[in-house]
Design a protein around this motif. Structure first.
Motif, PDB file in Angstrom:
ATOM      1  N   PRO A  76       0.811  -1.221   0.000  1.00  0.00           N
ATOM      2  CA  PRO A  76       0.000   0.000   0.000  1.00  0.00           C
ATOM      3  C   PRO A  76       0.846   1.273   0.000  1.00  0.00           C
ATOM      4  O   PRO A  76       1.900   1.312   0.622  1.00  0.00           O
ATOM      5  N   SER A  77       0.326   2.294  -0.693  1.00  0.00           N
ATOM      6  CA  SER A  77       0.966   3.607  -0.666  1.00  0.00           C
ATOM      7  C   SER A  77       0.515   4.328   0.600  1.00  0.00           C
ATOM      8  O   SER A  77      -0.677   4.379   0.900  1.00  0.00           O
ATOM      9  N   ILE A  78       1.472   4.919   1.316  1.00  0.00           N
ATOM     10  CA  ILE A  78       1.104   5.703   2.505  1.00  0.00           C
ATOM     11  C   ILE A  78       1.377   7.183   2.257  1.00  0.00           C
ATOM     12  O   ILE A  78       1.435   7.986   3.181  1.00  0.00           O
ATOM     13  N   ARG A  79       1.559   7.515   0.966  1.00  0.00           N
ATOM     14  CA  ARG A  79       1.921   8.899   0.602  1.00  0.00           C
ATOM     15  C   ARG A  79       0.930   9.918   1.145  1.00  0.00           C
ATOM     16  O   ARG A  79       1.309  10.989   1.582  1.00  0.00           O
ATOM     17  N   LYS A  80      -0.399   9.517   1.142  1.00  0.00           N
ATOM     18  CA  LYS A  80      -1.409  10.516   1.518  1.00  0.00           C
ATOM     19  C   LYS A  80      -1.244  10.963   2.976  1.00  0.00           C
ATOM     20  O   LYS A  80      -1.756  11.996   3.377  1.00  0.00           O
ATOM     21  N   THR A  81      -0.515  10.188   3.774  1.00  0.00           N
ATOM     22  CA  THR A  81      -0.337  10.578   5.181  1.00  0.00           C
ATOM     23  C   THR A  81       0.769  11.627   5.321  1.00  0.00           C
ATOM     24  O   THR A  81       0.920  12.224   6.384  1.00  0.00           O
ATOM     25  N   GLY A  82       1.570  11.785   4.289  1.00  0.00           N
ATOM     26  CA  GLY A  82       2.682  12.733   4.353  1.00  0.00           C
ATOM     27  C   GLY A  82       3.854  12.196   5.176  1.00  0.00           C
ATOM     28  O   GLY A  82       4.840  12.890   5.385  1.00  0.00           O
ATOM     29  N   MET A  83       3.746  10.976   5.671  1.00  0.00           N
ATOM     30  CA  MET A  83       4.827  10.423   6.496  1.00  0.00           C
ATOM     31  C   MET A  83       5.779   9.605   5.634  1.00  0.00           C
ATOM     32  O   MET A  83       5.377   9.069   4.603  1.00  0.00           O
ATOM     33  N   ASP A  84       7.038   9.466   6.099  1.00  0.00           N
ATOM     34  CA  ASP A  84       7.908   8.527   5.402  1.00  0.00           C
ATOM     35  C   ASP A  84       7.622   7.128   5.930  1.00  0.00           C
ATOM     36  O   ASP A  84       6.981   6.954   6.978  1.00  0.00           O
ATOM     37  N   ALA A  85       8.089   6.124   5.184  1.00  0.00           N
ATOM     38  CA  ALA A  85       7.680   4.743   5.478  1.00  0.00           C
ATOM     39  C   ALA A  85       8.116   4.295   6.870  1.00  0.00           C
ATOM     40  O   ALA A  85       7.342   3.661   7.602  1.00  0.00           O
ATOM     41  N   MET A  86       9.337   4.643   7.263  1.00  0.00           N
ATOM     42  CA  MET A  86       9.827   4.202   8.572  1.00  0.00           C
ATOM     43  C   MET A  86       9.030   4.869   9.695  1.00  0.00           C
ATOM     44  O   MET A  86       8.605   4.211  10.641  1.00  0.00           O
ATOM     45  N   SER A  87       8.764   6.186   9.572  1.00  0.00           N
ATOM     46  CA  SER A  87       7.996   6.877  10.619  1.00  0.00           C
ATOM     47  C   SER A  87       6.593   6.296  10.708  1.00  0.00           C
ATOM     48  O   SER A  87       6.056   6.096  11.802  1.00  0.00           O
ATOM     49  N   PHE A  88       5.989   6.004   9.538  1.00  0.00           N
ATOM     50  CA  PHE A  88       4.640   5.437   9.534  1.00  0.00           C
ATOM     51  C   PHE A  88       4.650   4.094  10.265  1.00  0.00           C
ATOM     52  O   PHE A  88       3.832   3.845  11.151  1.00  0.00           O
ATOM     53  N   ALA A  89       5.595   3.213   9.898  1.00  0.00           N
ATOM     54  CA  ALA A  89       5.621   1.872  10.487  1.00  0.00           C
ATOM     55  C   ALA A  89       5.878   1.945  11.990  1.00  0.00           C
ATOM     56  O   ALA A  89       5.230   1.234  12.779  1.00  0.00           O
ATOM     57  N   MET A  90       6.794   2.818  12.400  1.00  0.00           N
ATOM     58  CA  MET A  90       7.101   2.950  13.838  1.00  0.00           C
ATOM     59  C   MET A  90       5.891   3.483  14.595  1.00  0.00           C
ATOM     60  O   MET A  90       5.555   2.989  15.676  1.00  0.00           O
ATOM     61  N   ALA A  91       5.230   4.522  14.029  1.00  0.00           N
ATOM     62  CA  ALA A  91       4.096   5.133  14.725  1.00  0.00           C
ATOM     63  C   ALA A  91       2.923   4.148  14.809  1.00  0.00           C
ATOM     64  O   ALA A  91       2.242   4.059  15.841  1.00  0.00           O
ATOM     65  N   LEU A  92       2.708   3.379  13.732  1.00  0.00           N
ATOM     66  CA  LEU A  92       1.606   2.397  13.737  1.00  0.00           C
ATOM     67  C   LEU A  92       1.871   1.314  14.792  1.00  0.00           C
ATOM     68  O   LEU A  92       0.980   0.903  15.524  1.00  0.00           O
ATOM     69  N   LEU A  93       3.117   0.918  14.880  1.00  0.00           N
ATOM     70  CA  LEU A  93       3.484  -0.106  15.871  1.00  0.00           C
ATOM     71  C   LEU A  93       3.280   0.446  17.285  1.00  0.00           C
ATOM     72  O   LEU A  93       2.690  -0.226  18.145  1.00  0.00           O
ATOM     73  N   LYS A  94       3.705   1.648  17.497  1.00  0.00           N
ATOM     74  CA  LYS A  94       3.637   2.233  18.841  1.00  0.00           C
ATOM     75  C   LYS A  94       2.175   2.497  19.244  1.00  0.00           C
ATOM     76  O   LYS A  94       1.751   2.150  20.341  1.00  0.00           O
ATOM     77  N   ALA A  95       1.403   3.049  18.294  1.00  0.00           N
ATOM     78  CA  ALA A  95       0.034   3.450  18.641  1.00  0.00           C
ATOM     79  C   ALA A  95      -0.919   2.270  18.664  1.00  0.00           C
ATOM     80  O   ALA A  95      -1.820   2.195  19.503  1.00  0.00           O
ATOM     81  N   GLU A  96      -0.758   1.323  17.720  1.00  0.00           N
ATOM     82  CA  GLU A  96      -1.795   0.299  17.551  1.00  0.00           C
ATOM     83  C   GLU A  96      -1.265  -1.133  17.557  1.00  0.00           C
ATOM     84  O   GLU A  96      -2.019  -2.072  17.308  1.00  0.00           O
ATOM     85  N   ASN A  97       0.014  -1.311  17.800  1.00  0.00           N
ATOM     86  CA  ASN A  97       0.563  -2.676  17.838  1.00  0.00           C
ATOM     87  C   ASN A  97       0.322  -3.479  16.561  1.00  0.00           C
ATOM     88  O   ASN A  97      -0.031  -4.661  16.616  1.00  0.00           O
ATOM     89  N   VAL A  98       0.462  -2.804  15.424  1.00  0.00           N
ATOM     90  CA  VAL A  98       0.403  -3.523  14.147  1.00  0.00           C
ATOM     91  C   VAL A  98       1.769  -3.360  13.476  1.00  0.00           C
ATOM     92  O   VAL A  98       2.258  -2.234  13.342  1.00  0.00           O
TER      93      VAL A  98
END
Ligand code: PLP
Length: 386
Positions: free
Chosen positions: A321-343
Motif C-alpha cells: 500500500p501507498s502511505i503517501r497521503k499521510t505525508g509520512m515517510d515509510a519508517m515513521s509510519f511503520a514505527m508510529a503504527l506499531l507504537k500506537a496500535e501494535n500492528v
C-alpha cells in the motif's frame, strides 16, 4: 591488527526487515503483517515422511548435488509444470533454500565491477549478495509501471559492464506478476546483449489467475537463465531449508564447487521430505493458494476503502500500500503504527529507496487477525487526520 573485517561487509547494512522485527518482538499483543511466511504448517504427509526417514536412520550426508531421487523429482516437476527441461544429473543443484542458491550463482558468475540490473523495490537479499560477490547493483525504478520493469527502462540501463538481470515474479515485496509479452521482450533484450538472467521463481506456485510462465522456457533462454526455486513458500516449508538451482551444466558445476566446500549438502531428512512434497502434496498447495488469494482480495479492498491505495496482488502473499497521503515517510509510519496500535508492517524502503512511500503487508494471517489489523490501521489513520 588493522582491517580486521571485510570492507565490503562493513558497507552492507543489516536487513531492514530483521532490524524492524527486533523491535516488534519487544512489544506484546502485536499483530504482525511483517515476516513473509505461510501461516500453514507443513502438510502432514511431508512431516510424516521426515519422521519415517529419521526412524529409518537416513541421516547421513547426501551427494553434494543433492539426493538423486529429489533431483529426478525436481526435473519431472519443472518439466510438467513449467515446460523447463533439466537433466537431473548435471543441471540441478539442491541448496539450503533459494537464499543459498542465489549466493552460489552470484559468486560463480560475477567478477569485480560487473553490473547487475535489478528492478526496485526488490527482495532484500539481492543487493547485499551481489555486492559481496564483487558486483555492482543498477536499479530500475518500477514504481511508475505497476511495479513491473518496462523493457525500455531495462535497456536504458544496460552498459558494457552489464552481466545480468535479476527478475522475481510474483514479486516480493509488491505481490505483482509480469505479463508474458513483457517477459518475452526482456528475454529478447537478454539475448541481444548477451546477458545472464536470474529468475527467482520461489512464488511461481502462488500465482493467482494468470498462469505462471518461466522465462527459461522461451526459445534461446535456457542456456542463459538460472532458475531459483524452492519449497519454503509453496509447501509451507520455510524452516526445512530446501531450494534448488536449475541451469546449464557449466554454471551448476561451479556453483556446486562452492556449495561442496561451504555447505557440503542440504539436510538429508529435508530432502526426503521435499520429494514427498513434489510427489504427493500438490493438492495441498492448491488449497493454500486459494486461501491466500481470498484473504488478499479482502485485505486489499479494505485498505483501498480507507484510502490507502493498493494494487490487487497477482501472487505471493504480499501487498504494497501507498502511505503517501499521510505525508509520512515509510519508517515513521511503520514505527508510529506499531507504537500506537501494535500492528507491524515493513517500511517499503527496506526493499530499496524506490520503496519509500509504501509499506509491505503480508496477509498470510488468520482472517480474524486481518480484520483486527484493519480496524487498528483505520483508527491510526483517523488520529492522523485530527
Ligand atoms: N526469494 C524471495 C523472493 C523471497 O521472498 C525469499 C524469502 O522470503 C527467498 C528468496 C528466500 O527463500 P528460502 O527460504 O528458500 O531461502
Amino acid at each position: 591488527m588493522k582491517d580486521r573485517f571485510s570492507k565490503v561487509l562493513e558497507s552492507i547494512p543489516p536487513s531492514g526487515i530483521r532490524a524492524f522485527f527486533d523491535l516488534v518482538q519487544a512489544s506484546d499483543n502485536v499483530i504482525s503483517l511483517g515476516v513473509g511466511e505461510p501461516d500453514f504448517s507443513t502438510p502432514w504427509t511431508i512431516r510424516e515422511e521426515a519422521i519415517y526417514r529419521i526412524e529409518k536412520g537416513q541421516t547421513t550426508y547426501t551427494s553434494n548435488m543433492g539426493d538423486p531421487e529429489l533431483r529426478a523429482a525436481i526435473s519431472e516437476y519443472q518439466d510438467q509444470r513449467f515446460s523447463n527441461h533439466y537433466d537431473p544429473s548435471t543441471e540441478i543443484l539442491v541448496t539450503n533454500g533459494v537464499s543459498e542458491g542465489a549466493d552460489l550463482v552470484l559468486r560463480s558468475i560475477l567478477n569485480p565491477g560487473d553490473e547487475v540490473i535489478i528492478p526496485e523495490p526488490m527482495y532484500v537479499c539481492y543487493d547485499p549478495l551481489v555486492r559481496l560477490a564483487g558486483g555492482e547493483v543498477v536499479t530500475v525504478n518500477t514504481s511508475q509501471s505497476r511495479f513491473v520493469p518496462t523493457p525500455e527502462l531495462i535497456e536504458q540501463n544496460i552498459t558494457k559492464r552489464t552481466k545480468m538481470i535479476i527478475l522475481c515474479y510474483p514479486n516480493n515485496p509488491t505481490g505483482m506478476s509480469i505479463d508474458q509479452t513483457v517477459l518475452e521482450a526482456i528475454a529478447k533484450l537478454a539475448i541481444r546483449h548477451d546477458l545472464w538472467v536470474i529468475s527467482d521463481e520461489i512464488y511461481a506456485e502462488l500465482s493467482y489467475g494468470k498462469p505462471f510462465v518461466s522465462i527459461a522456457s522461451f526459445p534461446g533462454m535456457k542456456e542463459r537463465t538460472i532458475v531459483l526455486s524452492g519449497f519454503s513458500k509453496a509447501f509451507a516449508m520455510t524452516g526445512w531449508r530446501v531450494g534448488y538451482v536449475c541451469a546449464e551444466p557449466e554454471l551448476i558445476s561451479r556453483a556446486c564447487k562452492i556449495h561442496q566446500y561451504s555447505a557440503l549438502c542440504c539436510s538429508s531428512i529435508s530432502q526426503k521430505a521435499a520429494i514427498e512434497a513434489l510427489r504427493h502434496s500438490r493438492g495441498d498447495v492448491k488449497e493454500m493458494v486459494e486461501s491466500y488469494h481470498q484473504r488478499g482480495k479482502y485485505f486489499v479492498s479494505e485498505l483501498n476503502k480507507m484510502g490507502l491505495e493498493t494494487l490487487s496482488p497477482e501472487g505471493a502473499f504480499y501487498c504494497f500500500p501507498s502511505i503517501r497521503k499521510t505525508g509520512m515517510d515509510a519508517m515513521s509510519f511503520a514505527m508510529a503504527l506499531l507504537k500506537a496500535e501494535n500492528v507491524a508492517v515493513v517500511p517499503g524502503n527496506a526493499f530499496g529507496k524506490d520503496g519509500e512511500g509504501y509499506i509491505r503487508c503480508c496477509y498470510a494471517s488468520s482472517l480474524s487477525d486481518l480484520k483486527e489489523a484493519l480496524a487498528r490501521i483505520q483508527r491510526f489513520l483517523s488520529t492522523l487526520e485530527k
